[in-house]
Structures are given as structure tokens and as C-alpha cells.
Design an enzyme around this catalytic site. Structure first.
Site, PDB file in Angstrom:
ATOM      1  N   GLY A  43     -54.758-100.908-121.720  1.00  0.00           N
ATOM      2  CA  GLY A  43     -53.371-101.012-121.265  1.00  0.00           C
ATOM      3  C   GLY A  43     -52.627-102.108-122.007  1.00  0.00           C
ATOM      4  CG  LEU A  45     -52.054-107.870-118.627  1.00  0.00           C
ATOM      5  CD1 LEU A  45     -51.244-109.000-119.260  1.00  0.00           C
ATOM      6  CD2 LEU A  45     -51.978-107.932-117.110  1.00  0.00           C
ATOM      7  CG  ASP A  69     -62.885 -95.132-112.659  1.00  0.00           C
ATOM      8  OD1 ASP A  69     -62.135 -95.875-111.984  1.00  0.00           O
ATOM      9  OD2 ASP A  69     -62.891 -93.897-112.524  1.00  0.00           O
ATOM     10  CB  ALA A  93     -52.813-102.245-112.430  1.00  0.00           C
ATOM     11  CB  THR A  95     -48.118-100.568-114.241  1.00  0.00           C
ATOM     12  OG1 THR A  95     -48.249 -99.848-115.468  1.00  0.00           O
ATOM     13  CG2 THR A  95     -49.257-101.565-114.089  1.00  0.00           C
ATOM     14  CB  THR A 134     -46.700-107.443-110.187  1.00  0.00           C
ATOM     15  OG1 THR A 134     -45.326-107.257-110.487  1.00  0.00           O
ATOM     16  CG2 THR A 134     -47.037-106.634-108.948  1.00  0.00           C
ATOM     17  CG  ASP A 135     -41.939-110.030-110.236  1.00  0.00           C
ATOM     18  OD1 ASP A 135     -42.524-109.004-110.677  1.00  0.00           O
ATOM     19  OD2 ASP A 135     -40.799-110.350-110.606  1.00  0.00           O
ATOM     20  CE1 TYR A 158     -48.049-102.105-110.245  1.00  0.00           C
ATOM     21  CE2 TYR A 158     -45.966-103.254-110.006  1.00  0.00           C
ATOM     22  CZ  TYR A 158     -47.222-103.156-110.577  1.00  0.00           C
ATOM     23  OH  TYR A 158     -47.633-104.106-111.473  1.00  0.00           O
ATOM     24  CE  LYS A 162     -51.111-105.445-109.511  1.00  0.00           C
ATOM     25  NZ  LYS A 162     -52.330-105.369-110.334  1.00  0.00           N
TER      26      LYS A 162
END
Length: 191
Positions: A43, A45, A69, A93, A95, A134-135, A158, A162
């Protein structure tokens, strides 16, 4: 939380725990650097983290979803036991916010249950776990920056997945921390 000193792994090699400033290009003795395993390695990130580690000479292994996985605890345990990382960075994740809304079960399986399974598997081999969040756990676009103790209030699947992941990772046994990021990682382009 991650500065608990060196430890010896199964082959007797002493490994340093991650301490502030320990990953610098000026450190020449890489035998004591922590070995990183990055989930979600294919990904955006995961690729950025892998590139940052490589640029600093930090031993890291980034694994894609096809190779690891996070929704398969037995696979996590087998891979972690074989690789023996000192630190696991969970960048795996789902996303895509629209896809998360249309497939909440899969989103929670990867983002929340997968994160918890990753933390437990890291603990099982004595590795530290860094979970990337994440925010979006806050869900608002307030003018003031959030503080880490602000209560999550997600407004979409999402963000909710998280937020649940954060709680599960921090409740799992072992050493774990959550790092919230607010910007998408973009590969640098040369002009």
C-alpha cells in the site's frame, strides 16, 4: 513505551528496542538496529515506510496482503515466528472510504480485527507493535487540532473501524502504540 532496552533473539543476537533518535543515518552498527516488519507493504503507506527504512539502512521487510493477510491469525503467527521482527508496523488497512461504507464487514475484519490479531501475534514473539491509525477517528473538521486524549467520534465506517482498532490494539497484551496520521502519503515525483 518503546524504549525498553536491548533483548536477545532466538539466535542470540542482541537487538535494540526502538528509542527516540535511534534510527539515524549516523548509526553504523546495524547489528543492534531493530528489525522491522511492515504489514500492508504494497500500500501507499507501507511503501513509504519501507522506502524510509531503506534510505536509513534499517532492516525492514514489507509484506503485501498476498504475502501476509492480517485477517488470518495463524498466518500472522507463522510469518512473525519465521521473520522474528523486533517491531511490527501495522500499515495494513482498507482506506477507500466509499468501499468501506459499502463493505463494512470486510472493513472491520481488516482494520479492527486484523489490527488486534497483528498486535497479539507481535506479542507472541516478543515484538513491539506500532499501529497506524487516522484522524478519521474524530470525524469532524474542527478548527482546533485534536489531542490524543480527545474521545473518538467517527462519522463513517472507515473512522469507526480505525477507532475500534485503536481500542483493540491498546487492549491487547504486549507493548503496542497507536500513531495517528492525518495526511495521505504521496510518493515524491521528479520533475
Amino acid at each position: 513505551m518503546l524504549a525498553n532496552g536491548p533483548r536477545r533473539d532466538a539466535d542470540g543476537v542482541q537487538r535494540a528496542a526502538l528509542a527516540p533518535g535511534s534510527l539515524s543515518a549516523s548509526s553504523d552498527d546495524m547489528s543492534t538496529w531493530p528489525r522491522l516488519l511492515i504489514t500492508g507493504g504494497a500500500g501507499r503507506l507501507g511503501r513509504a515506510l519501507s522506502a524510509a527504512a531503506a534510505a536509513r539502512g534499517v532492516p525492514a521487510r514489507a509484506l503485501s496482503r498476498q504475502a501476509l493477510d492480517v485477517t488470518e491469525p495463524a498466518q500472522l503467527e507463522a510469518v512473525f515466528s519465521a521473520v522474528r521482527p523486533d517491531i511490527v508496523i501495522n500499515a495494513a488497512a482498507r482506506t477507500a472510504v466509499d468501499q468501506c461504507e459499502s463493505e463494512p464487514g470486510l472493513t472491520f475484519a481488516v482494520n479492527a480485527a486484523g489490527a488486534a490479531a497483528t498486535a497479539r501475534a507481535a506479542h507472541a514473539i516478543g515484538a513491539q507493535c506500532i499501529h497506524i491509525s487516522t484522524d478519521y477517528v474524530f470525524g469532524d473538521e474542527g478548527a482546533e487540532p485534536h489531542r490524543e486524549e480527545d474521545p473518538p467520534a467517527p462519522v463513517n465506517v472507515y473512522g469507526a473501524s480505525k477507532a475500534e482498532a485503536e481500542a483493540l490494539v491498546l487492549a491487547a497484551p504486549g507493548e503496542a502504540m497507536v500513531v495517528r496520521i492525518s495526511l495521505a502519503i504521496r510518493a515524491a515525483r521528479r520533475s
